[in-house]
Write a protein that holds these residues in place. Structure first.
Motif, PDB file in Angstrom:
ATOM      1  N   ALA A  68       0.830  -1.211   0.000  1.00 36.57           N
ATOM      2  CA  ALA A  68       0.000   0.000   0.000  1.00 36.57           C
ATOM      3  C   ALA A  68       0.865   1.263   0.000  1.00 36.57           C
ATOM      4  CB  ALA A  68      -0.921   0.002   1.217  1.00 36.57           C
ATOM      5  N   LEU A  69       0.686   2.114  -1.014  1.00 36.75           N
ATOM      6  CA  LEU A  69       1.454   3.360  -1.078  1.00 36.75           C
ATOM      7  C   LEU A  69       0.834   4.422  -0.186  1.00 36.75           C
ATOM      8  CD1 LEU A  69       2.468   3.617  -4.809  1.00 36.75           C
ATOM      9  CD2 LEU A  69       3.782   2.822  -2.860  1.00 36.75           C
ATOM     10  N   PHE A 117      -5.552  -1.483  10.725  1.00 39.61           N
ATOM     11  CA  PHE A 117      -6.785  -1.007  11.348  1.00 39.61           C
ATOM     12  C   PHE A 117      -7.948  -1.011  10.356  1.00 39.61           C
ATOM     13  CE2 PHE A 117      -9.750   2.330  12.603  1.00 39.61           C
ATOM     14  CZ  PHE A 117      -9.964   2.037  13.933  1.00 39.61           C
ATOM     15  N   PRO A 118      -9.148  -1.482  10.719  1.00 46.87           N
ATOM     16  CA  PRO A 118      -9.478  -1.955  12.071  1.00 46.87           C
ATOM     17  C   PRO A 118      -9.257  -3.453  12.297  1.00 46.87           C
ATOM     18  CG  PRO A 118     -11.477  -1.721  10.783  1.00 46.87           C
ATOM     19  CD  PRO A 118     -10.338  -1.322   9.877  1.00 46.87           C
ATOM     20  N   VAL A 119      -9.161  -4.250  11.214  1.00 44.63           N
ATOM     21  CA  VAL A 119      -9.068  -5.701  11.414  1.00 44.63           C
ATOM     22  C   VAL A 119      -8.054  -6.319  10.459  1.00 44.63           C
ATOM     23  CG1 VAL A 119     -10.356  -7.871  11.522  1.00 44.63           C
ATOM     24  CG2 VAL A 119     -11.540  -5.719  11.997  1.00 44.63           C
ATOM     25  N   ARG A 120      -7.218  -7.194  10.982  1.00 43.57           N
ATOM     26  CA  ARG A 120      -6.247  -7.925  10.178  1.00 43.57           C
ATOM     27  C   ARG A 120      -6.232  -9.378  10.625  1.00 43.57           C
ATOM     28  NH1 ARG A 120      -0.207  -6.702  11.414  1.00 43.57           N
ATOM     29  NH2 ARG A 120      -0.052  -8.165   9.682  1.00 43.57           N
ATOM     30  N   SER A 144      -7.950  -7.849   1.115  1.00 43.11           N
ATOM     31  CA  SER A 144      -7.983  -6.576   1.833  1.00 43.11           C
ATOM     32  C   SER A 144      -8.728  -5.531   1.011  1.00 43.11           C
ATOM     33  CB  SER A 144      -6.552  -6.080   2.073  1.00 43.11           C
ATOM     34  OG  SER A 144      -5.977  -5.726   0.841  1.00 43.11           O
ATOM     35  N   VAL A 145      -9.043  -4.390   1.621  1.00 45.38           N
ATOM     36  CA  VAL A 145      -9.716  -3.313   0.881  1.00 45.38           C
ATOM     37  C   VAL A 145      -8.934  -2.898  -0.349  1.00 45.38           C
ATOM     38  CG1 VAL A 145     -11.161  -2.116   2.538  1.00 45.38           C
ATOM     39  CG2 VAL A 145      -8.701  -1.696   2.535  1.00 45.38           C
ATOM     40  N   ASP A 146      -7.598  -2.981  -0.277  1.00 44.31           N
ATOM     41  CA  ASP A 146      -6.810  -2.504  -1.416  1.00 44.31           C
ATOM     42  C   ASP A 146      -6.404  -3.632  -2.361  1.00 44.31           C
ATOM     43  OD1 ASP A 146      -5.067  -3.522   0.462  1.00 44.31           O
ATOM     44  OD2 ASP A 146      -3.439  -2.166  -0.066  1.00 44.31           O
ATOM     45  N   GLY A 147      -7.074  -4.778  -2.280  1.00 41.30           N
ATOM     46  CA  GLY A 147      -6.896  -5.798  -3.302  1.00 41.30           C
ATOM     47  C   GLY A 147      -5.776  -6.788  -3.061  1.00 41.30           C
ATOM     48  N   SER A 170      -0.861 -15.159   5.126  1.00 40.79           N
ATOM     49  CA  SER A 170      -1.753 -15.295   6.282  1.00 40.79           C
ATOM     50  C   SER A 170      -2.189 -14.007   6.948  1.00 40.79           C
ATOM     51  CB  SER A 170      -1.051 -16.143   7.348  1.00 40.79           C
ATOM     52  OG  SER A 170       0.063 -15.432   7.887  1.00 40.79           O
ATOM     53  N   ALA A 171      -1.337 -12.963   6.924  1.00 44.51           N
ATOM     54  CA  ALA A 171      -1.542 -11.847   7.852  1.00 44.51           C
ATOM     55  C   ALA A 171      -2.222 -10.642   7.198  1.00 44.51           C
ATOM     56  CB  ALA A 171      -0.197 -11.431   8.458  1.00 44.51           C
ATOM     57  N   THR A 172      -3.201 -10.893   6.342  1.00 43.64           N
ATOM     58  CA  THR A 172      -3.869  -9.830   5.586  1.00 43.64           C
ATOM     59  C   THR A 172      -4.345  -8.683   6.472  1.00 43.64           C
ATOM     60  OG1 THR A 172      -4.527 -11.471   3.969  1.00 43.64           O
ATOM     61  CG2 THR A 172      -5.707  -9.356   3.912  1.00 43.64           C
ATOM     62  N   LYS A 173      -3.852  -7.488   6.172  1.00 42.20           N
ATOM     63  CA  LYS A 173      -4.243  -6.280   6.902  1.00 42.20           C
ATOM     64  C   LYS A 173      -5.442  -5.651   6.191  1.00 42.20           C
ATOM     65  CE  LYS A 173       0.204  -4.702   6.631  1.00 42.20           C
ATOM     66  NZ  LYS A 173       1.373  -3.853   7.002  1.00 42.20           N
ATOM     67  N   TRP A 174      -6.216  -4.845   6.914  1.00 45.51           N
ATOM     68  CA  TRP A 174      -7.413  -4.200   6.352  1.00 45.51           C
ATOM     69  C   TRP A 174      -8.292  -5.249   5.668  1.00 45.51           C
ATOM     70  CZ3 TRP A 174      -2.506  -2.629   4.179  1.00 45.51           C
ATOM     71  CH2 TRP A 174      -1.837  -1.678   4.952  1.00 45.51           C
ATOM     72  N   VAL A 175      -8.429  -6.391   6.313  1.00 49.19           N
ATOM     73  CA  VAL A 175      -9.125  -7.523   5.686  1.00 49.19           C
ATOM     74  C   VAL A 175     -10.638  -7.285   5.652  1.00 49.19           C
ATOM     75  CG1 VAL A 175      -9.315  -8.839   7.868  1.00 49.19           C
ATOM     76  CG2 VAL A 175      -9.290 -10.054   5.664  1.00 49.19           C
ATOM     77  N   THR A 176     -11.259  -7.625   4.523  1.00 55.18           N
ATOM     78  CA  THR A 176     -12.703  -7.454   4.398  1.00 55.18           C
ATOM     79  C   THR A 176     -13.392  -8.679   3.799  1.00 55.18           C
ATOM     80  OG1 THR A 176     -12.361  -6.390   2.263  1.00 55.18           O
ATOM     81  CG2 THR A 176     -12.695  -4.938   4.148  1.00 55.18           C
ATOM     82  N   GLU A 177     -12.596  -9.679   3.404  1.00 58.00           N
ATOM     83  CA  GLU A 177     -13.216 -10.788   2.695  1.00 58.00           C
ATOM     84  C   GLU A 177     -12.454 -12.073   2.932  1.00 58.00           C
ATOM     85  OE1 GLU A 177     -13.843  -9.642  -1.446  1.00 58.00           O
ATOM     86  OE2 GLU A 177     -13.921 -11.788  -1.923  1.00 58.00           O
ATOM     87  N   LEU A 178     -13.175 -13.156   3.190  1.00 58.07           N
ATOM     88  CA  LEU A 178     -12.580 -14.485   3.244  1.00 58.07           C
ATOM     89  C   LEU A 178     -13.300 -15.340   2.213  1.00 58.07           C
ATOM     90  CD1 LEU A 178     -12.393 -15.224   7.121  1.00 58.07           C
ATOM     91  CD2 LEU A 178     -10.679 -14.120   5.674  1.00 58.07           C
ATOM     92  N   GLU A 179     -12.562 -15.728   1.176  1.00 60.97           N
ATOM     93  CA  GLU A 179     -13.162 -16.600   0.169  1.00 60.97           C
ATOM     94  C   GLU A 179     -12.671 -18.016   0.414  1.00 60.97           C
ATOM     95  OE1 GLU A 179     -12.320 -15.558  -3.896  1.00 60.97           O
ATOM     96  OE2 GLU A 179     -13.262 -17.396  -4.657  1.00 60.97           O
ATOM     97  N   VAL A 180     -13.584 -18.897   0.766  1.00 60.58           N
ATOM     98  CA  VAL A 180     -13.212 -20.289   0.989  1.00 60.58           C
ATOM     99  C   VAL A 180     -13.110 -20.942  -0.384  1.00 60.58           C
ATOM    100  CG1 VAL A 180     -13.837 -22.450   2.130  1.00 60.58           C
ATOM    101  CG2 VAL A 180     -14.400 -20.260   3.210  1.00 60.58           C
TER     102      VAL A 180
END
Ligand SMILES: Nc1nc2c(c(=O)[nH]1)N[C@H]1C(S)=C(S)[C@@H](COP(=O)(O)O)O[C@H]1N2
Ligand SMILES: [Mo]
Length: 537
Positions: free
Chosen positions: A262-263, A382-385, A346-349, A396-406
């Motif tokens: 992330a820039l 922030f807020p969730v990783r 994450s939000v930024d892909g 494993s340690a995705t920051k700004w995570v918004t999606e879990l695709e099984v």
């Protein structure tokens, strides 16, 4: 005088034409700065990732082949973003100067270059994963401002210069008597400098306002974290070996390494945060911030490591994380029996591929909201990783995570896997020699040697030190705080003899000693012994 004219005439481009080119280049750079500044100002409204420089930089980062990125990280470490920014500024300045020179000779040629660059930036901005509707606006407005500034400046080029090289006979007199034109030159330079400064000021102001305004700092500062349903046990008192120069067992948050693509740090407001769990599941699940906070949260000490960490490097840190076990969210979604991987996004892909098993077994794989008892800093997710013991951060340690695709490993690929890194990234057992430091001169006699070792989710069982080609000798381990954290060690080198010596360290996990075969970070983590050359005086 005649001889001088002769000498000058041998040069294919008239000096005056060359001077005009230099001025046109200045005009180009000034107009370029204004372009960037106008773009940054519009991005205040349309969002930081639509800023032309940020968008192009981000697209560049994503498009960079893996080897080049690895090289950049190797050369610049965590300053790789700064290096990218400087590189970008230099390339842009060169392009802008070229645009100025072209435009002086043929306006349409310069204009085409400006429009093309604006178009590339607009394309980059609209294709970012978090692009908004108006993502192209900053680039287009910037290009328009740049064109306008370039034209205005070129019109004010000091007169009396036909401009095209060799178009006019050399007129030594002309250059020898500049008295009449000096004010024009000065006025031109002053105007160029003014336009350039306006661009720089607008860029800085735009960036500051854009991040401040959308910043989540205030939201973060006002947050009250719930008490953990299961607090982390206090680490044993003798978890440190007490040797000056050894890294603290608990890494201060401000010193925790940061690695991401992330820039601009994504600013995610918890109020709007949601995690979507979908894919190979019996039912899709969505969970919001309030629900997450109301859940039974657990706390765990976990040592996080980056796959790019070289042997002996510092891209590794240990902290106390608070979060919801990922398995509880997955249990609600019920993965189907053919699933074997979770692709977190994450939000930024950014995406990471984590073996489903590592998220459903009994380890503390967390949707973390806090480190060291405070909400995550924005740059740490922030807020969730996610934090998963035993795996490198890139899987494993995705920051700004918004999606879990099984999903399945044979069906989807993560960000770094596409770029040549291994699809799975268990942390390799490693040890680091921190005292003495390379090149240190130590006194003869007894020398304290110490450092840190890690084998996340397997546990460090022994650490051994070797001097030159001698036998491996057993080091003392600090107290054990669990298999998911690193462990300090120390060894006393008795009767160190004067001369130059090579110290080496190796750690053992339950499967045996770490490998001594050197390997670079690509594709699944560096390996080999950490060694330190010291002089005993
Ligand atoms: N969204 C996002 N999450 C990410 C990354 C990233 O580039 N983007 N990088 C990963 C990598 S490679 C590592 S090592 C860890 C680092 O986490 P930290 O910056 O909090 O130390 O974050 C992981 N999570
Ligand atoms: Mo990493």
């Amino acid at each position: 005088m005649a001889r001088m004219t002769r000498a000058v005439a041998d040069v294919p481009v008239r000096p005056s034409a060359r001077a005009d080119d230099v001025r046109a280049a200045c005009a180009g750079v000034a107009a370029g700065a204004l372009t960037v500044g106008a773009g940054a100002l519009v991005a205040v409204v349309t969002g930081p990732s639509s800023d032309p420089l940020v968008a192009v930089g981000a697209a560049f980062v994503d498009a960079t082949p893996g080897w080049l990125k690895d090289l950049a990280v190797a050369a610049f470490g965590t300053a790789d973003k700064l290096a990218l920014g400087v590189g970008q500024a230099l390339v842009l300045a060169a392009l802008a100067a070229t645009g100025g020179v072209l435009a002086r000779r043929r306006w349409s040629a310069g204009a085409v270059l400006v429009v093309a660059l604006g178009g590339v930036a607009a394309l980059a901005a609209t294709t970012r994963p978090d692009a908004g509707t108006w993502a192209a606006a900053p680039s287009l407005v910037g290009a328009a401002a740049g064109l306008w500034a370039l034209q205005a400046l070129l019109r004010r080029l000091p007169p009396g210069r036909p401009g095209v090289p060799d178009a006019a006979p050399v007129d030594a007199e002309h250059d020898a008597a500049p008295t009449g034109r000096r004010p024009d030159r000065r006025a031109f330079l002053r105007l160029s400098a003014l336009v350039a400064s306006a661009g720089v000021v607008a860029t800085v102001a735009g960036r500051v306002v854009a991040t401040g305004q959308r910043g989540v700092q205030n939201v973060r500062a006002a947050l009250r974290l719930p008490a953990p349903a299961r607090p982390a046990p206090a680490p044993p008192t003798d978890v440190e070996v007490g040797v000056a120069g050894v890294e603290p067992w608990a890494t201060p948050v401000a010193e925790f390494y940061r690695i991401d693509t992330a820039l601009v740090v994504p600013q995610v407001d918890p109020a709007g945060w949601r995690l979507r769990v979908h894919g190979l599941v019996e039912r899709e699940v969505e969970i919001g911030w309030d629900e997450l906070l109301a859940s039974d949260l657990v706390e765990a000490w976990v040592t996080l490591a980056c796959v790019s960490n070289p042997v002996g490097g510092d891209l590794v840190g240990n902290q106390r994380w608070l979060g919801l076990p990922v398995r509880e969210v997955l249990a609600r979604a019920v993965p189907t029996s053919d699933a074997d991987m979770v692709l977190s996004r994450s939000v930024d892909g950014f995406t990471a591929s984590t073996p489903l098993e590592a998220l459903t077994d009994d380890r503390d794989a967390l949707l973390a909201i806090a480190m060291d008892g405070e909400p995550l800093p924005p740059e740490h997710g922030f807020p969730v990783r996610m934090v998963v013991p035993g795996l490198y951060g890139y899987v494993s340690a995705t920051k700004w995570v918004t999606e879990l695709e099984v999903t399945r490993f044979d069906r989807a690929e993560a960000y770094w896997t596409v770029r040549g890194w291994s699809e799975r990234g268990p942390v390799k057992t490693q040890s680091r020699l921190e005292v003495p430091r390379p090149g240190d001169t130590v006194g003869a006699g007894d020398v304290v040697v110490a450092g840190t070792a890690w084998a996340q989710h397997r546990g460090v069982e022994r650490v051994q030190v070797r001097v030159d080609d001698g036998p491996w000798q057993e080091a003392d381990l600090a107290a054990d705080a669990g298999i998911d954290t690193w462990r300090q060690w120390r060894w006393t080198w008795r009767g160190a003899a004067p001369g130059e010596h090579l110290l080496a360290v190796r750690a053992w996990d339950p499967d045996g000693p770490q490998t001594g075969v050197p390997a670079g970070a690509v594709p699944d983590g560096a390996a080999g012994y950490d060694t330190v050359r010291v002089v005993v005086a």
